[in-house]
Design a protein around this motif. Structure first.
Motif, short mmCIF file in Angstrom:
data_model
loop_
_atom_site.label_atom_id
_atom_site.label_comp_id
_atom_site.label_asym_id
_atom_site.label_seq_id
_atom_site.Cartn_x
_atom_site.Cartn_y
_atom_site.Cartn_z
N LYS A 289 -3.18 0.21 9.99
CA LYS A 289 -3.95 1.28 10.55
C LYS A 289 -3.42 1.91 11.73
CE LYS A 289 -8.87 2.32 11.96
NZ LYS A 289 -10.07 1.60 11.52
N GLN A 290 -2.97 0.93 12.40
CA GLN A 290 -2.12 1.08 13.75
C GLN A 290 -0.87 2.50 13.33
OE1 GLN A 290 -0.81 -2.53 15.25
NE2 GLN A 290 -2.55 -2.74 16.43
N LEU A 291 -0.18 1.89 12.49
CA LEU A 291 0.95 2.66 12.02
C LEU A 291 0.45 4.16 11.53
CD1 LEU A 291 3.74 2.97 11.42
CD2 LEU A 291 3.29 2.07 9.24
N GLN A 292 -0.59 4.33 10.77
CA GLN A 292 -0.97 5.39 10.44
C GLN A 292 -1.56 6.40 11.41
OE1 GLN A 292 -2.09 6.19 6.13
NE2 GLN A 292 -2.91 4.13 6.37
N THR A 293 -2.29 5.57 12.35
CA THR A 293 -2.65 6.54 13.52
C THR A 293 -1.70 7.26 14.14
OG1 THR A 293 -4.73 4.88 13.94
CG2 THR A 293 -4.21 5.99 15.62
N LEU A 294 -0.47 6.26 14.57
CA LEU A 294 0.43 7.12 15.25
C LEU A 294 1.20 8.05 14.31
CD1 LEU A 294 1.82 3.83 17.11
CD2 LEU A 294 0.25 5.91 18.11
N LEU A 295 1.50 7.81 13.21
CA LEU A 295 1.65 8.83 12.26
C LEU A 295 0.90 10.15 12.32
CD1 LEU A 295 2.78 6.64 9.00
CD2 LEU A 295 4.25 7.55 10.85
N ALA A 296 -0.42 9.90 12.29
CA ALA A 296 -0.97 11.06 12.34
C ALA A 296 -1.06 11.89 13.81
CB ALA A 296 -2.59 10.74 12.01
N GLU A 301 8.14 6.96 11.44
CA GLU A 301 7.58 5.50 11.22
C GLU A 301 8.62 4.59 12.20
OE1 GLU A 301 7.34 4.57 7.44
OE2 GLU A 301 7.47 2.46 7.61
#
Lengths: 314, 246
Positions: A289-296, A301
Motif C-alpha cells: 500500500k505504501q508503494l502504490q500510494t507513492l506510485l500514484a 518503483e
C-alpha cells in the motif's frame, strides 16, 4: 594525551569527508579527531577527560565524563581512515560518571576504502543516575571495502540511561559485525538501535543482548535494515529479564529486495514472573500500500522504495 | 468532451463480475460522485482507473484524454495526471510530512508544500516535520493526503470517502480542496456514502453489484440516500434481484 601534530589540512579533510567541511571550531564543543592510529585533534572542556595512546594498529582511549558533569552540547568524535587500505583498532574505555549528562556524535568515515578494517573494543560504564547517548554514523564509500567490528560491554548503574544509535545509510557496508552486551541495574534504561542499508555483497551481523538484572530496568532493542542485490544480514537480539518490573521489547524490521537475504532471531528469556518482554520481527518487501500510494503520486518503483526506506531508517 | 471515459468495462474476481459492463464519462472541471451500497464496485472502479496492482485485467477500455490506459502502469498514469486518495491512507514510518508531499508535487518548493498544508487547515510550522506515520491521527493523516494531492496538481482526482475520520471543522477544508480542484479544471471523482460529500458534486453515478443503476444530477441520486436505495430492495443479492433490475 599523546597527540600527533599534523597539518590542519588533515583534520579538515577528515571532517570534509563526512560532509562537515568548514566545520567551525566552537569553544564550547568537545571535539576529538582520530585518523588511523593518530589522535590528530582534541578540544576538551571541564568535566571531560581523555587519555589516548597511539598503538601500531590503532589507538587506546580512556574517556571519562566526571561525576555530576553536564556537557551541554554533543561531543563530536571523528574516527577515520582516509587511505584505501589500513587498520584502525579503537580500544575504548568509557566511564560516564554518576549523575552526569552527556551525548556523543561519533562519525566514522572511510570514504576511499578498498581494504580497511575498523575494530572497536569498548568497555562502557554508565554510572548511577547518569544519562548518556551515543550516536554513531558511518560514512562509507560506494565500493564497500570496509570491515567494521564494533564490540562493547556495557554496564548501567542504577537509574542510568544509555541510548546508542548506529547508522550506516550512505555508502556500502562491506562487512559488519556488531556485538553489544549490556548489564542493567535497577531502574536503568537502555536503548540499542541500528539502522543499516546493505547492497552489493555486503554482510551484516548484529548481535545485541541486554540483561535486565535489576528491578524496573528496561531495554529496547531495535534493528532496521534494508537490503538489496546480494546483501545478507542476520540479526540476533536478545533480552533477558531477571527481576520484578523489568520490561523489554525487541523490534526487528528488514526490507529485502533482489536476491538479498535477511534473517532475524529475536530471543526473549524471562526469569521472573513480574517481568514482561515482547518482541516483533518483520521481514519482507516494502509494504504494497505504501508503494502504490507513492506510485500514484508519480514516483517510479525505485524512487518510491528508496523514499519508504529513507523514512524507515531516517 | 469527457476527459475520462469508461467504456463497457467488465472486471471479474473469479467468475463473478465486480464491474459489469460499466460505461461512464467524467468531464474536466466537474465534480462527480460514485454512490452505492458496500460492495457495489465503487472502490474497484477507482482502483481500476488508477491501475493498481490486481486491477489491470479487465474487458472494455478506459480512455483518458483520448488515449487508452490499458497497459499503462500506475506511476505513468500518475505522471499523466491521474491520482487516488485512499479511504485509509498508508502510514509511512519516519517519513516527514514535507518529504511525503514533495514526493509527488509539481512544484516541490517549500512554499508550495506549506501552501498545500495551509489549504487543508494544517499549520506548516507544526506539521511540516512530523512523521507521516501513526503519530498522526486518522483525520490529520487524511488531510496530509489531500495536501499531497493539491501539491501534485492532478487532472483527475479519485477520492475514496474523503470525509471518513474527518472532524466537522476540518471537513470544510476538504470541501474547499474539492472545489479548488474543480476550479483548476480537474476532474474530481468522489466515492461516498455521505450526503454532504455527495452535495459537493454536480453529477452522480449509482452503482449496485458492479452495474450502473442510475446517473444524473445529484438531486436525482440523492434519493438513494433519502429512500434507502428505493430503486432496489435487495442490493448485492443478484439472484433475488433478477427481473427487478434487468
Amino acid at each position: 594525551m599523546a597527540m600527533t601534530l599534523v597539518d590542519q589540512h588533515d583534520i579538515d579533510a577528515i571532517w570534509q569527508s563526512i560532509g562537515m567541511a568548514g566545520h567551525k571550531h566552537e569553544d564550547d564543543v568537545v571535539k576529538i579527531t582520530v585518523s588511523g592510529n593518530r589522535v590528530i585533534g582534541a578540544h576538551l572542556l571541564p568535566g571531560v577527560e581523555v587519555d589516548a595512546d597511539e598503538k601500531p594498529d590503532g589507538v587506546a582511549v580512556n574517556f571519562r565524563i566526571l561525576d555530576e558533569a553536564f556537557i551541554a552540547k554533543p561531543i563530536q568524535l571523528c574516527f577515520g581512515v582516509m587511505p584505501e587500505t589500513g587498520m584502525q583498532h579503537i580500544e575504548l574505555n568509557l566511564n560516564i560518571g554518576e549523575n552526569s549528562r552527556a551525548s556523543v556524535v561519533a562519525h566514522c568515515t572511510f570514504p576511499n576504502a578498498v581494504d580497511v578494517v575498523h575494530r572497536m573494543d569498548a568497555a562502557i560504564n554508565v554510572g548511577r543516575g547518569a544519562c548518556y547517548s551515543y550516536f554513531e554514523r558511518h560514512v562509507h564509500g560506494p565500493a564497500g571495502g570496509v570491515t567494521v567490528v564494533p564490540k562493547a560491554k556495557i554496564h548501567l548503574g542504577a537509574d542510568a540511561r544509555f541510548k546508542t544509535e548506529f547508522e550506516l545509510i550512505k555508502g556500502r557496508v562491506g562487512v559488519m559485525d556488531i556485538d553489544y552486551e549490556a548489564e542493567c541495574e535497577a531502574g536503568s534504561v537502555i536503548e540499542l538501535i541500528a539502522r543499516i542499508i546493505g547492497a552489493g555483497d555486503d554482510r551484516v551481523k548484529i548481535n545485541e543482548t541486554a540483561h535486565l538484572r535489576g528491578e524496573r530496568s528496561r531495554a529496547f532493542l531495535q534493528s532496521y535494515l534494508a537490503l538489496k542485490h546480494d546483501a545478507f544480514a542476520e540479526v540476533y537480539n536478545t533480552v533477558t529479564a531477571h527481576a520484578d518490573g523489568a520490561k523489554g521489547h525487541v523490534d526487528c524490521k528488514e526490507i529485502v529486495q533482489g536476491r538479498a537475504v535477511a534473517r532475524a532471531v529475536p530471543m526473549v528469556d524471562v526469569r521472573h514472573p513480574g517481568a514482561h518482554v515482547t518482541h516483533e520481527a518483520a521481514i519482507g518487501s516494502v509494504d504494497s500500500k505504501q508503494l502504490q500510494t507513492l506510485l500514484a503520486r508519480g514516483l517510479d518503483e525505485e524512487a518510491a522504495t528508496d523514499l519508504i526506506i529513507e523514512g524507515m531508517l531516517g | 468532451m469527457a476527459l475520462l471515459e469508461i467504456r463497457d468495462v467488465v472486471m471479474r474476481l473469479g467468475e463473478t463480475p465486480v464491474l459489469n459492463h460499466l460505461t461512464m464519462e467524467f468531464w474536466a472541471g466537474h465534480v462527480h460522485a460514485l454512490v452505492g451500497p458496500n460492495g457495489a464496485g465503487k472502490s474497484t472502479l477507482a482502483n481500476t482507473i488508477m491501475g493498481l496492482f490486481g486491477y489491470t485485467a479487465f474487458e472494455g477500455d478506459i480512455v483518458y484524454d483520448g488515449e487508452s490506459l490499458k497497459g499503462v502502469p500506475v506511476d505513468e498514469r500518475a505522471r499523466r495526471g491521474i491520482t487516488l486518495a485512499w479511504q485509509e491512507p498508508a502510514r509511512f514510518q519516519g517519513l516527514p510530512v514535507h518529504k511525503y508531499i514533495r514526493a509527488g508535487a509539481k512544484d516541490p518548493s517549500d512554499d508550495r508544500v506549506d501552501q498545500a498544508l495551509l489549504k487543508v487547515g494544517l499549520d506548516p510550522r507544526t506539521y511540516r516535520d512530523r512523521a507521516c506515520d501513526r503519530t498522526l491521527s486518522g483525520g490529520e493523516r487524511k488531510r496530509v493526503e489531500i495536501a499531497a494531492l493539491l501539491a501534485m496538481e492532478p487532472r483527475v482526482v479519485l477520492m475514496d470517502e474523503p470525509d471518513s475520520g474527518i472532524d466537522i471543522q476540518a471537513i470544510n477544508h476538504i470541501f474547499d480542496a474539492i472545489q479548488f480542484f474543480k476550479q483548476n479544471g480537474a476532474t474530481v471523482i468522489l466515492i461516498t456514502h455521505s450526503l454532504p460529500v455527495l452535495q459537493q458534486a454536480e453529477h452522480a453515478f449509482l452503482l449496485c453489484n458492479g452495474r450502473l443503476r442510475d446517473k444524473g444530477p445529484i438531486s436525482k441520486i440523492e434519493n438513494y440516500f433519502a429512500e434507502n436505495c428505493i430503486m432496489c430492495a435487495t442490493p448485492n443479492e443478484p439472484e433475488k434481484r433478477q427481473g427487478a433490475w434487468q
